[in-house]
Motif scaffolding. Structure first.
Motif, PDB file in Angstrom:
ATOM      1  N   ALA A  16      43.324  36.371  41.418  1.00  0.00           N
ATOM      2  CA  ALA A  16      43.570  36.127  40.000  1.00  0.00           C
ATOM      3  C   ALA A  16      44.411  34.872  39.797  1.00  0.00           C
ATOM      4  N   PHE A  17      45.196  34.493  40.804  1.00  0.00           N
ATOM      5  CA  PHE A  17      46.044  33.299  40.717  1.00  0.00           C
ATOM      6  C   PHE A  17      45.282  32.019  41.058  1.00  0.00           C
ATOM      7  N   ASP A  18      44.053  32.157  41.495  1.00  0.00           N
ATOM      8  CA  ASP A  18      43.244  31.015  41.937  1.00  0.00           C
ATOM      9  C   ASP A  18      42.290  30.604  40.826  1.00  0.00           C
ATOM     10  N   LEU A  19      42.635  29.550  40.086  1.00  0.00           N
ATOM     11  CA  LEU A  19      41.820  29.136  38.945  1.00  0.00           C
ATOM     12  C   LEU A  19      40.487  28.537  39.350  1.00  0.00           C
ATOM     13  N   SER A  20      40.320  28.201  40.633  1.00  0.00           N
ATOM     14  CA  SER A  20      39.027  27.682  41.084  1.00  0.00           C
ATOM     15  C   SER A  20      37.950  28.773  41.052  1.00  0.00           C
ATOM     16  N   GLN A  21      38.391  30.034  40.919  1.00  0.00           N
ATOM     17  CA  GLN A  21      37.453  31.147  40.837  1.00  0.00           C
ATOM     18  C   GLN A  21      36.865  31.296  39.427  1.00  0.00           C
ATOM     19  N   GLU A  22      37.451  30.624  38.461  1.00  0.00           N
ATOM     20  CA  GLU A  22      36.995  30.738  37.077  1.00  0.00           C
ATOM     21  C   GLU A  22      35.721  29.905  36.878  1.00  0.00           C
ATOM     22  N   PRO A  23      34.724  30.436  36.151  1.00  0.00           N
ATOM     23  CA  PRO A  23      33.521  29.648  35.856  1.00  0.00           C
ATOM     24  C   PRO A  23      33.885  28.322  35.186  1.00  0.00           C
ATOM     25  N   LYS A  24      33.172  27.258  35.535  1.00  0.00           N
ATOM     26  CA  LYS A  24      33.514  25.908  35.060  1.00  0.00           C
ATOM     27  C   LYS A  24      33.561  25.825  33.532  1.00  0.00           C
ATOM     28  N   GLU A  25      32.607  26.455  32.869  1.00  0.00           N
ATOM     29  CA  GLU A  25      32.560  26.385  31.410  1.00  0.00           C
ATOM     30  C   GLU A  25      33.833  26.958  30.794  1.00  0.00           C
ATOM     31  N   SER A  26      34.269  28.077  31.326  1.00  0.00           N
ATOM     32  CA  SER A  26      35.502  28.703  30.834  1.00  0.00           C
ATOM     33  C   SER A  26      36.719  27.847  31.184  1.00  0.00           C
TER      34      SER A  26
END
Length: 476
Positions: free
Chosen positions: A266-276
């Motif tokens: 959850a602390f790793d923002l690279s896991q978030e979809p690019k659009e979001s």
């Protein structure tokens, strides 16, 4: 000179209270649970996200605009009430300052407070007012006072035992008044395990939950054992009570548990979809809002995201007020609106309170409040010839704006009012920090008389337990 003297006095007294708090020596069992009447309060919220505009956000330039006066050379500073035109919001007849259109569009989902009155603390010092906002107590105190996030962490515990109950995102302690900022980023007498899990930069958030690059977990554990030995030989080891030592041990155990858990992603923002990711990415603050969303999804209890306080930067507009605020609005407008939309669409806004606030406001002419002016810290010329003098520079405490969403807060509601002419002070429904805090505690189901016996006296969540819930902010 005067500012430095006040800072030294603040630091001297808060440093002394830190040692005193460690040395209280209260038995561990006596602090396991708080004292209160055990009143049953049905909770309307499970989590809180505080979005703090550190540095003094001018209400007349943001969520409570007044008559707009465009810049022209030779204008009188007394003419200037707002340096931006106003724009409509989702609420009929309610306008925000230009540059906050996105937040304006989601105001049907929350409450706008236009009558927050900051404390009279004498000579203005940002960190003194921030201390007061975050702890509800005026500094200095004889003990280290817990941050509101620490009270909540202690009383309610984590929603997810792996995720720290109190997480602070965005504030470094290596800039400006770092030591003063540390004074209220603390669990105080509640113990280290309830203190903030610090993430200075959300783009490096994963670094906070894993060993440094090149260090194995085994080596990390060995370093921790050495750290425990150093603690025993430090002021904590020498003066700390059994409770404080035990609490520190548990806080380190919690860090290990997080280190080895899948929730660490959850602390790793690279896991978030690019659009979001792109919708939030206006900079460090915007990505902090994205991390807050991800952490709430994993069960975080209290998250603070700040634009960061550093003297003469950000909202601390001692000059170039208008120009600086253009940039600050670009940092906050889209991510705050997106956070509210995302929480609402996922159904989490119903149980997650989101607060947007600042320590005080600003004005061109008044330092402090109209009936209690304090020493001027900013020189504002009577006649404005340069763009750098156009904007709100002085510190104003008699009319500030706060936004609140979710967790039982009314939707589409406006609370309080400030005058349309200078001084733009609160004229209807003034509300102070003890009521703000007690209203937050109420939504979480925390009894108003919650206290701990410290130095042989009860220490409450609000001073003497006198904070009153403002029911007009809450759904019926």
């Amino acid at each position: 000179m005067n500012i430095n003297l006040h800072r030294r006095d603040f630091l001297k007294k808060t440093s002394a209270t830190a040692i005193a708090t460690m040395a209280m020596g209260a038995p561990f069992t006596s602090l396991l649970s708080s004292c209160n009447s055990r009143k049953s309060i049905p909770a309307s919220a499970d989590s809180v996200i505080l979005l703090f505009m550190a540095g003094g956000m001018a209400h007349t330039e943001t969520f409570d605009p007044k008559k707009h006066t465009a810049f022209r050379k030779g204008m009188h500073s007394s003419e200037v009430l707002s340096t931006f035109p106003s724009v409509p919001t989702a609420l009929d007849g309610i306008h925000f300052s230009e540059g906050l259109e996105s937040i304006g569009k989601i105001m049907d989902k929350g409450t706008l407070i236009r009558s927050y009155v900051a404390a009279d603390l004498g000579h203005i010092l940002h960190t003194r007012h921030q201390y007061h906002w975050h702890t509800c107590y005026e500094p200095p105190q004889s003990v280290v006072v817990p941050h509101i996030g620490s009270w909540i962490a202690k009383e309610l515990g984590p929603l997810n035992p792996v995720i720290p109950a109190f997480i602070n995102i965005g504030q470094r302690f290596t800039v400006g008044e770092g030591e003063e900022l540390k004074a209220f980023h603390s669990a105080g007498f509640l113990g280290s395990e309830f203190g903030p899990f610090l993430i200075p930069d959300p783009t490096s958030g994963l670094d906070a939950v894993r060993p440094p690059v090149g260090m194995s977990t085994k080596r990390f554990e060995a370093r921790n054992q050495l750290y425990e030995k150093l603690v025993q030989e430090s002021a904590m080891g020498e003066f700390g009570g059994d409770y404080q030592k035990e609490s520190l041990k548990r806080s380190m155990e919690q860090a290990y548990m997080l280190l080895n858990s899948p929730e660490a992603k959850a602390f790793d923002l690279s896991q978030e979809p690019k659009e979001s990711y792109d919708r939030y990415n206006t900079g460090k603050f915007g990505l902090g809002c994205l991390m807050a969303k991800r952490l709430v999804e994993q069960g975080a209890r209290f998250i603070s995201v700040t634009t960061e306080y550093e003297p003469f930067f950000g909202w601390d507009t001692h000059d170039n007020g208008h120009t600086r605020l253009k940039d600050m609005k670009k940092l906050i407008d889209a991510p705050i609106a997106q956070l509210i939309r995302d929480l609402d669409e996922s159904g989490r806004l119903e149980r997650t309170m989101v607060i947007v606030a600042s320590e005080f406001s600003r004005d061109m002419l008044t330092e402090g409040r109209p009936d209690l002016k304090v020493l001027d810290q900013v020189e504002v010329p009577e006649i404005i010839e340069d763009m750098k003098n156009y904007g709100m520079h002085r510190h104003f405490t008699d009319g500030c704006s706060i936004l609140m969403f979710g967790g039982g807060i009314k939707r589409g509601h406006v609370f309080g009012k400030t005058a349309d002419e200078r001084p733009c002070k609160t004229i209807e429904k003034p509300i102070k920090i003890d009521s703000i805090h007690q209203t937050i505690y109420h939504t979480l189901g925390i009894a108003p008389d919650t206290n701990y016996v410290i130095e042989q006296r009860p220490f409450y969540t609000t001073p003497d337990g006198h904070g009153k819930v403002e029911m007009d902010l809450l759904k019926g």
